[in-house]
Enzyme design. Structure first.
Site, mmCIF file in Angstrom:
data_model
loop_
_atom_site.group_PDB
_atom_site.id
_atom_site.type_symbol
_atom_site.label_atom_id
_atom_site.label_comp_id
_atom_site.label_asym_id
_atom_site.label_seq_id
_atom_site.Cartn_x
_atom_site.Cartn_y
_atom_site.Cartn_z
ATOM 1 N N GLU A 165 36.088 45.297 10.025
ATOM 2 C CA GLU A 165 35.935 46.753 10.154
ATOM 3 C C GLU A 165 35.681 47.429 8.806
ATOM 4 O OE1 GLU A 165 39.255 48.316 12.331
ATOM 5 O OE2 GLU A 165 38.379 47.730 14.233
ATOM 6 N N GLU A 324 37.375 43.216 19.614
ATOM 7 C CA GLU A 324 38.782 43.608 19.761
ATOM 8 C C GLU A 324 38.927 44.714 20.798
ATOM 9 O OE1 GLU A 324 40.633 45.121 16.238
ATOM 10 O OE2 GLU A 324 39.803 43.572 14.954
HETATM 11 C C1 GAL Z 1 41.643 47.305 14.305
HETATM 12 C C2 GAL Z 1 41.764 46.180 13.299
HETATM 13 C C3 GAL Z 1 42.819 45.166 13.685
HETATM 14 C C4 GAL Z 1 44.065 45.874 14.127
HETATM 15 C C5 GAL Z 1 43.728 46.788 15.276
HETATM 16 C C6 GAL Z 1 44.919 47.509 15.841
HETATM 17 O O1 GAL Z 1 41.173 48.454 13.699
HETATM 18 O O2 GAL Z 1 40.540 45.524 13.135
HETATM 19 O O3 GAL Z 1 43.081 44.335 12.571
HETATM 20 O O4 GAL Z 1 44.587 46.592 13.072
HETATM 21 O O5 GAL Z 1 42.833 47.754 14.834
HETATM 22 O O6 GAL Z 1 44.564 48.364 16.909
#
Ligand code: GAL
Length: 691
Positions: A165, A324
């Site tokens: 990110e 994710e």
């Molecule tokens: C994203 C990140 C992850 C984790 C996640 C939590 O922004 O890539 O590492 O922090 O959020 O929601």
């Protein structure tokens, strides 16, 4: 390098099945370093139980992999990758550059980013580095070389995950290093100081620059900083980070043919996006995105749909990967509401319906320590006798049942996608600058309103840029495309004249790429094409509503003006500009251009969509969708897979024929979809839905 996302995504899905048959990706971030090694056996056993086939490893492992400068320790990672391989689980291997270790930041404090107020970040969280820092770039390149060189032939690895990110916590950086980088970027863009002075309009407020050294990032000043300086700094900052990605990706590619990606944070369209993903996407083998629901937004699933469609736009319509999302609550919102039963499956299926060839989570096992210990995982603190775990296993099974649709593309009623919504990054950034007519006018909110209207109507939409080839679309909407290049304006003009239907909303085509007003009647870029002469903005007071002769009411915005050649479809009946046109239609060449000079509420928007789609010949996938029912379709080689996702609280009956893949049952012409349920039907013909 894979220049084609389909090929790169196929490359991955083909390696996820046990016999080489493609599988949709399923898994998540796996952070085994947070746990004693005895736990790892249980991890892989449960991964197999859930059908996990892909995990991202090493994203935040820099401090363990390089415990002191130039000293590398890979033993634990070797053991983890071997264990995953022995259990048939593939790996998306990170190059671990997202979180420099304390020894690095302590030794090179000048590498830490600086805020607009001149405060240098400390380390102690993550992403504590400035993109322009030569020390960071050197260390990141060295680590990448080690990891890519060591694991290039590891049989578990099928793709590479660069960083994490980009720009999430350290953007923009206003340090002296960034100032120097900004100047170099500006010299490349403008060549001369005269060019820069003219582009930035520095005759205003005595801002003329007489030497490059005088130029700074738009640091905190007494009042509004030059808007073009702000815009150029956003462009520069995105490019500077992209250089970091490109350098690391190039090292990986010199070692390995596996596809390379970095996860975008298109999550929640309402959040500020610090990098220009349209430009970044050109450098991805596979476009991957992270999406998190804003838990308290009652229509957060519509934001998910819009974001997934936008991600598919970045991927040029080809399959992409959801890197994710969350199984349940996150930890970073004011109230971290857990997902209701069935919500995770609906979310995952929304992404797949909109082009994802797999859905991964942050993260495999919920952490015991650290800032994210209250973030849900696939394996919760409470273990496997839980709602979350049962739903994870259920999702793994559902994705296996859908394996056959990997590599398919998203389609609409006509067999292609007929509607495009424009979403240029510069238009968004430009519209978000200060000193504008109304704080209520929001590019993102207006874009979401338009997407939502099509979503409710059951009509599939793509996202595109103003400069893209739009010839294949019957209808194109430009919601608050405030700032457009000359090339974009010409492209849209040609699109209409050659038979297209273009809808332009208020505060579009107002400024050029330097954020200078386009002269003449508003909107300067389009007043002739639209056949209107708008002369003055009349933004509405907070809570004030316009009454219109048709299409209900308007919010936030109105304009004083008159038609020149346009037909008036609606005018303002009550409000500050009574009698002014508010929705118009103008014939231009072989096409039509529409102007919408206010923000319509959803009922009026639905009525207007009826007119627009009727004129342009756009059909929905299904007519008269029950409230809360989401539909989507993917197609490949003459087969269609239609997704029905019931976000509503009522059961629906659908007249649909075909094999429902999640249950494995033929519908027999009638699909009963309970409240909250999901169905994916394989068919070759169209169907209709009735409640
Ligand atoms: C994203 C990140 C992850 C984790 C996640 C939590 O922004 O890539 O590492 O922090 O959020 O929601």
């Amino acid at each position: 390098m894979h220049t084609n996302n389909t090929a790169a995504m196929d490359y991955i899905t083909a390696r996820l099945g046990s016999e080489g048959s493609p599988m949709l990706a399923f898994g998540g971030d796996y952070n085994p370093e947070q746990w004693p090694e005895e736990t790892w056996d249980e991890d892989v056993r449960l991964m197999r139980e859930a059908g996990v086939n892909l995990v991202s490893v090493g994203i935040f492992s820099w401090a363990l992999l390089e415990p002191s400068e130039g000293v590398y320790e890979f033993g634990w990672l070797d053991r983890v990758l071997d264990l995953l391989h022995a259990n048939g689980i593939r790996v998306d291997l990170a190059n671990a550059t997202a979180s420099p270790p304390p020894w690095f930041s302590h030794k090179y404090p000048q590498s830490l980013p600086v805020t607009a107020d001149g405060v240098r970040h400390s380390y102690g969280s993550r992403q504590a580095f400035a993109a322009s820092s030569p020390e960071y770039r050197r260390a990141a390149a060295a680590l990448t070389e080690q990891i890519a060189g060591r694991y290039r032939d590891h049989p578990a690895v099928v793709m590479w995950h660069v960083h994490n990110e980009y720009g999430c916590h350290n953007q923009p950086d206003y340090s002296d290093g960034a100032a120097a980088g900004f100047r170099t970027w500006l010299e490349r863009r403008y060549g001369t100081l005269d060019g820069l002075n003219s582009a930035w309009g520095t005759a205003f407020w005595s801002q003329r620059y007489s030497a490059w050294e005088e130029i700074l990032p738009p640091r905190t000043s007494g009042t509004w900083v030059n808007p073009t300086q702000q815009l150029d700094f956003a462009r520069y900052s995105s490019d500077e980070l992209l250089e970091c990605y490109k350098a690391e990706a190039a090292i990986i590619r010199s070692h390995s043919p596996h596809p390379v990606t970095t996860n975008f944070m298109g999550f929640n369209m309402g959040l500020h996006q610090p990098v220009d993903y349209w430009r970044w996407a050109e450098h991805m083998d596979v476009v991957s995105n992270d999406h998190y629901l804003i838990a308290e937004d009652p229509r957060n699933y519509q934001d998910l749909a819009a974001t997934a469609d936008l991600t598919r736009g970045w991927a040029q319509g080809k399959p992409w990967l959801l890197m994710e999302h969350s199984t349940s609550a996150v930890n970073w919102q004011p109230r971290n509401i857990a997902k209701a039963p069935g919500e995770m499956l609906r979310n995952a299926m929304q992404h797949v319906a909109r082009g994802a060839d797999g859905t991964l989570f942050f993260q495999w096992r919920a952490s015991r320590a650290g800032a994210e210990k209250f973030h849900s995982g696939m394996l919760p603190h409470a273990g496997t006798d839980t709602k979350v775990w049962r739903e994870v296993v259920q999702l793994g099974q559902a994705l296996r049942n859908l394996a056959e649709l990997s590599g398919s593309v998203v389609t609409g009623a006509s067999g292609g996608v007929d509607v495009a919504i424009l979403h240029d990054t510069d238009a968004r950034w430009g519209s978000e600058l200060d000193s504008h007519p109304s704080v209520d006018a929001s590019n993102i909110a207006e874009t979401r309103r338009w997407h939502d209207a099509f979503y409710r109507a059951g009509t599939t939409t793509d996202f595109r840029q103003s400069t893209d080839d739009l010839a294949g679309y019957r209808l194109v909407v430009a919601p608050m495309q405030y700032l457009l290049t000359d090339e974009g304006v010409k492209n849209l003009d040609a699109y209409v004249r050659s038979g297209g239907h273009l809808v332009v909303t208020y505060f579009s085509g107002i400024a050029d790429e330097n954020d200078h007003i386009r002269p003449g009647s508003y909107p300067g870029a389009f007043s002739e094409l639209l056949g209107v002469h708008m002369e003055e903005f009349f933004p509405l007071r907070s809570g004030e509503e316009l009454e219109l002769s048709r299409f209900g009411g308007g919010s936030f915005w109105s304009e004083l003006g008159r038609p020149t050649t346009a037909e008036v479809l609606a005018e303002v009946v009550r409000g500050p500009v009574a009698g002014s046109p508010v929705v118009t239609r103008n014939a231009a060449g072989d096409g039509r251009a529409y102007y919408v000079a206010t923000s319509l509420a959803s009922v009026g928007m639905a009525e207007l969509l009826g007119v627009l789609c009727g004129d342009a010949g756009v059909e929905p996938l299904f007519r008269d969708l029950p409230e809360g029912l989401e539909v989507g379709r993917r197609s490949k080689d003459g087969t269609d897979w239609t997704f029905f996702i019931n976000h509503g609280s009522a059961d629906v009956q659908l007249a649909v024929s075909g094999l429902e893949l999640i249950s494995g049952r033929e519908t027999g012409g009638a699909l009963a979809l309970g409240a909250g349920a999901v169905a994916v039907v394989r068919s070759n013909g169209s169907s209709s839905a009735t409640s």
